[in-house]
Design an enzyme around this catalytic site. Structure first.
Site, PDB file in Angstrom:
ATOM      1  NE  ARG A 116      -2.620   1.989   2.488  1.00  0.00           N
ATOM      2  CZ  ARG A 116      -2.236   3.219   2.119  1.00  0.00           C
ATOM      3  NH1 ARG A 116      -1.024   3.643   2.384  1.00  0.00           N
ATOM      4  NH2 ARG A 116      -3.057   4.018   1.488  1.00  0.00           N
ATOM      5  CE1 TYR A 117       1.782   4.253   4.075  1.00  0.00           C
ATOM      6  CE2 TYR A 117       2.013   1.988   4.805  1.00  0.00           C
ATOM      7  CZ  TYR A 117       1.528   3.264   5.002  1.00  0.00           C
ATOM      8  OH  TYR A 117       0.787   3.549   6.115  1.00  0.00           O
ATOM      9  NE  ARG A 120       6.816   2.368   4.567  1.00  0.00           N
ATOM     10  CZ  ARG A 120       6.347   3.483   4.027  1.00  0.00           C
ATOM     11  NH1 ARG A 120       6.652   3.798   2.795  1.00  0.00           N
ATOM     12  NH2 ARG A 120       5.557   4.271   4.712  1.00  0.00           N
ATOM     13  CB  CYS A 129       0.616 -15.180  17.758  1.00  0.00           C
ATOM     14  SG  CYS A 129       0.412 -13.956  16.450  1.00  0.00           S
ATOM     15  CB  CYS A 133      -3.051  -9.192  21.069  1.00  0.00           C
ATOM     16  SG  CYS A 133      -1.261  -9.340  21.013  1.00  0.00           S
ATOM     17  CB  CYS A 136      -5.553  -9.836  16.975  1.00  0.00           C
ATOM     18  SG  CYS A 136      -4.664 -10.226  15.447  1.00  0.00           S
ATOM     19  NE  ARG A 138      -2.231  -7.956   9.296  1.00  0.00           N
ATOM     20  CZ  ARG A 138      -1.125  -7.470   9.812  1.00  0.00           C
ATOM     21  NH1 ARG A 138      -0.370  -8.206  10.588  1.00  0.00           N
ATOM     22  NH2 ARG A 138      -0.765  -6.244   9.535  1.00  0.00           N
ATOM     23  CG  ASP A 297      -6.381  -1.020  13.744  1.00  0.00           C
ATOM     24  OD1 ASP A 297      -6.186   0.186  13.546  1.00  0.00           O
ATOM     25  OD2 ASP A 297      -5.538  -1.906  13.503  1.00  0.00           O
ATOM     26  CG  ASP A 334      -3.047   1.311  10.091  1.00  0.00           C
ATOM     27  OD1 ASP A 334      -3.212   1.821   8.947  1.00  0.00           O
ATOM     28  OD2 ASP A 334      -2.269   0.364  10.300  1.00  0.00           O
ATOM     29  CE  LYS A 341       1.813   1.134  10.462  1.00  0.00           C
ATOM     30  NZ  LYS A 341       1.818   0.483   9.124  1.00  0.00           N
TER      31      LYS A 341
HETATM   32  C1  LIG Z   1       2.618  -0.447   8.785  1.00  0.00           C
HETATM   33  C2  LIG Z   1       2.738  -0.864   7.409  1.00  0.00           C
HETATM   34  C3  LIG Z   1       3.940  -0.690   6.716  1.00  0.00           C
HETATM   35  C4  LIG Z   1       5.162  -0.056   7.332  1.00  0.00           C
HETATM   36  O1  LIG Z   1       4.903   1.271   7.644  1.00  0.00           O
HETATM   37  P1  LIG Z   1       6.062   2.181   8.240  1.00  0.00           P
HETATM   38  O2  LIG Z   1       5.369   3.475   8.537  1.00  0.00           O
HETATM   39  O3  LIG Z   1       7.115   2.282   7.186  1.00  0.00           O
HETATM   40  O4  LIG Z   1       6.566   1.507   9.475  1.00  0.00           O
HETATM   41  C5  LIG Z   1       3.982  -1.099   5.403  1.00  0.00           C
HETATM   42  N1  LIG Z   1       2.916  -1.632   4.791  1.00  0.00           N
HETATM   43  C6  LIG Z   1       1.742  -1.788   5.428  1.00  0.00           C
HETATM   44  C7  LIG Z   1       0.594  -2.359   4.699  1.00  0.00           C
HETATM   45  C8  LIG Z   1       1.606  -1.408   6.761  1.00  0.00           C
HETATM   46  O5  LIG Z   1       0.444  -1.591   7.405  1.00  0.00           O
END
Ligand SMILES: *Cc1c(COP(=O)(O)O)cnc(C)c1O
Length: 443
Positions: A116-117, A120, A129, A133, A136, A138, A297, A334, A341
């Protein structure tokens, strides 16, 4: 070593277990507690807990003997207890509740990979796990062994990463990657490291907290072959910081792995600035840098843990300036629908003119910063970083507006909506379509 200033506890049920077993993570895993009967041997269960534990279809329960030992057996309000022992509150729905509150499934180009970014990805490698938690995010897949990922799916995830060169950072999560067979985790890390564009690998794990015995030298020796490797743990309350956790983080740090912490803001657990200040200070003592504090969440089962967002702001207000800067996490919501985030913080910029800003500090001291009136703007035409920037359509965001890549960001359907009747007109007073609306004209 200062580690020894943190407590080490064992519930009385376990007092005769030989250290050889207690310190063995296989023993901890295979002796996890998951029924009212088992847990009732360690804690005095409340009616609400008893009812929840006997509810069919409840999100999975499992607690390591080590972690259950950190709970005060006589205190129904114990902050560790609330994180792992279900109550009837879990079964109560709330406004805004969702099953997949972050829309992760919709942002997955292949099963288990959330992209989504721009640079990364989140790679879900297991659904298991060491303990579960109650809040959770997920819970729709976590804990369910039938939902876990297959070798074929790992291969699809890796294949996606090989053909997606903009991914430079892979975050392994789940479930908890450190519950995987070490050989499988090692194989995955090896295959990720073979992809030249992947610069860093991160692991998100609560294993050091639930089961610090898992952090053996065999594990750290393996992990440190894959540097640069970062690891985030998940601690919510100072009571979770034990001698055993301190020893585990010491081993990880000595293996050169930078450690961060992600906390979730939870009603009745850590919704207090003084608890949070103690938590972040104890975390930096064990060389873990607080990274994120998450707003809880909108996930099914977590309604009773939610706080107003103002609580998070109050906590950050009590940290910034009051304690070491690197002990202050970023407070984030989030966002639903895969918004990602979004950081929130108290307002420090009070006002501004064309050459001055007015600021307030944590003490309420109000001051000014005089801005330069002869600033020579950065020259993008001669900057090789500006010239080589790579943009993915739709992801340059607000920064792209500032950079001049786009003039506006429009909601979907915006253009169509504003060409009512299919044609555009210049607004002139003699245009019959245009009539000024006076106050009180309604609509
Ligand atoms: C949290 C998350 C990340 C990493 O986010 P950072 O802000 O770089 O720590 C990457 N992809 C997804 C889908 C996330 O939920």
């Amino acid at each position: 070593m200062t580690e020894h200033t943190f407590p080490s506890r064992r519930a009385s049920l376990y007092k005769d277990i030989p250290a050889k077993q207690w310190d063995d993570w296989h023993w901890q895993l295979s002796h996890r507690l998951n029924s009212a009967e088992d847990i009732g041997k360690v804690l005095h269960l409340t009616d609400s807990e008893f009812r929840a534990l006997n509810t069919h279809d409840l999100f999975r329960v499992d607690i390591t003997p080590y972690f259950v030992s950190l709970i005060d057996p006589d205190d129904p309000q114990d902050p560790i207890r609330k994180q792992v022992i279900p109550t009837a509150g879990e079964i109560v729905p709330f406004t805004g509740m969702m099953v997949d509150s972050l829309s992760e499934d919709r942002h997955s180009p292949v099963p288990g990979l959330v992209h989504r970014y721009p640079d990364r990805v989140l790679m879900l490698v297991t659904t298991q796990c060491a303990s579960y938690c109650r809040y959770c995010t997920r819970s729709r897949i976590v804990g369910d062994p039938t939902e876990t990922f297959s070798r074929a799916e790992f291969e699809m995830q890796l294949e996606y990463l090989r053909r997606t060169p903009q991914v430079r950072d892979v975050l392994l999560s789940g479930g908890d990657p450190l519950t995987m067979a070490q050989s499988l985790l090692e194989e995955l890390l090896t295959k990720l490291r073979e992809i030249p564009h992947i610069e860093i690998i991160r692991i998100g794990s609560r294993v050091p907290v639930f089961m610090p015995q898992r952090v053996t030298s065999e594990l750290t020796d393996m992990l440190q072959r894959f540097h640069p490797l970062w690891l985030n743990i998940h601690v919510n309350h100072p009571n979770e910081i034990s001698a055993e956790l301190a020893e585990a983080t010491d081993k990880l740090s000595r293996a050169g792995i930078p450690l961060g912490n992600q906390s979730v803001l939870l009603a009745g657990v850590n919704d207090c600035p003084h608890i949070m200040r103690k938590l972040v200070q104890d975390l930096v003592r064990i060389r873990v840098r607080p990274y994120y504090l998450y707003q809880c969440d909108l996930v099914e089962g977590a309604g009773h843990f939610r706080t107003p967002v103002a609580k998070g702001l109050q906590i950050i207000e009590a940290l910034r300036g009051h304690t070491s800067g690197f002990a202050v996490p970023t407070y984030c919501v989030d966002a639903p629908e895969g918004g990602g985030k979004i950081p929130i913080m108290p307002t420090y910029l009070i006002s501004s003119s064309d050459h001055k800003i007015v600021l307030r500090n944590y003490e309420g001291f109000i001051t000014t910063y005089e801005e330069p009136q002869d600033y020579k703007p950065h020259d993008a035409t001669t900057c090789k970083y500006c010239q080589n920037k790579r943009l993915e359509p739709g992801q340059s965001g607000i920064s792209g507006l500032l950079d001049g890549d786009a003039l506006t960001i429009k909601p979907e359907g915006f253009d169509q909506l504003h060409i009512r009747g299919g044609e555009t007109h210049r607004l002139r007073s003699d245009d019959s379509k245009w009539k000024p609306l006076g106050i009180g004209d309604g609509k």
